[in-house]
Design a protein around this motif. Structure first.
Motif, short mmCIF file in Angstrom:
data_model
loop_
_atom_site.label_atom_id
_atom_site.label_comp_id
_atom_site.label_asym_id
_atom_site.label_seq_id
_atom_site.Cartn_x
_atom_site.Cartn_y
_atom_site.Cartn_z
N GLY A 94 0.82 -1.21 0.00
CA GLY A 94 0.00 0.00 0.00
C GLY A 94 0.85 1.26 0.00
N LYS A 95 1.92 1.25 0.78
CA LYS A 95 2.83 2.41 0.82
C LYS A 95 3.53 2.59 -0.53
N ALA A 96 3.93 1.50 -1.16
CA ALA A 96 4.59 1.58 -2.47
C ALA A 96 3.63 2.12 -3.52
N SER A 97 2.38 1.69 -3.47
CA SER A 97 1.37 2.16 -4.41
C SER A 97 1.14 3.67 -4.23
N THR A 98 1.05 4.10 -3.00
CA THR A 98 0.86 5.52 -2.72
C THR A 98 2.05 6.34 -3.23
N ALA A 99 3.25 5.83 -3.01
CA ALA A 99 4.45 6.53 -3.47
C ALA A 99 4.48 6.60 -5.00
N ALA A 100 4.07 5.53 -5.67
CA ALA A 100 4.06 5.52 -7.13
C ALA A 100 3.04 6.53 -7.66
N LYS A 106 3.38 14.03 -9.57
CA LYS A 106 4.43 15.04 -9.60
C LYS A 106 5.01 15.14 -11.02
N LYS A 107 5.17 14.02 -11.70
CA LYS A 107 5.71 14.01 -13.05
C LYS A 107 4.72 14.65 -14.03
N ALA A 108 3.40 14.42 -13.81
CA ALA A 108 2.39 14.97 -14.71
C ALA A 108 2.31 16.49 -14.59
#
Length: 110
Positions: A94-100, A106-108
């Motif tokens: 869940g933390k990895a998904s949130t970070a992604a 941020k990239k968009a």
């Protein structure tokens, strides 16, 4: 209703015995519970005689959103470590998904 898997104290003076139970988080320590999920006897010398945990029922309730107390988690870790490892892996995923998602946002905008 917030559900919690925790230890319920039983036994007599100076000889405690604990049940691993599913209860409402607001209920008192030795109050009513919804389901007994195991037991723990700290005075028994052999590990297999001192702890009984219904691992499939604990996994079922964790999947439905119940939380393990710290002491109950340590007890389950001794008997059925796969349950605690699966819970930890789910939290990390869940933390990895949130970070992604955050990184993509941020990239968009950039």
């Amino acid at each position: 209703m917030a559900l919690k898997i925790r230890l319920r104290q039983q036994g007599r003076n100076n000889r405690p015995f604990y049940r691993l139970v599913l209860t409402d988080a607001r209920a008192p320590r030795d109050g009513k519970y919804l389901e007994a999920l195991g037991w723990y006897n700290p005075f028994e010398s052999e590990l297999d005689k001192s702890i009984l945990v219904k691992a499939e029922r604990i996994q079922h309730w964790l999947n439905l959103g119940a939380q393990l107390s710290e002491n109950a988690e340590n007890l389950v870790l001794k008997v059925a470590p796969s349950i605690v490892h699966a819970k930890t892996a789910k939290i990390l995923a869940g933390k990895a998904s949130t970070a992604a998602k955050r990184k993509a946002r941020k990239k968009a905008t950039a």
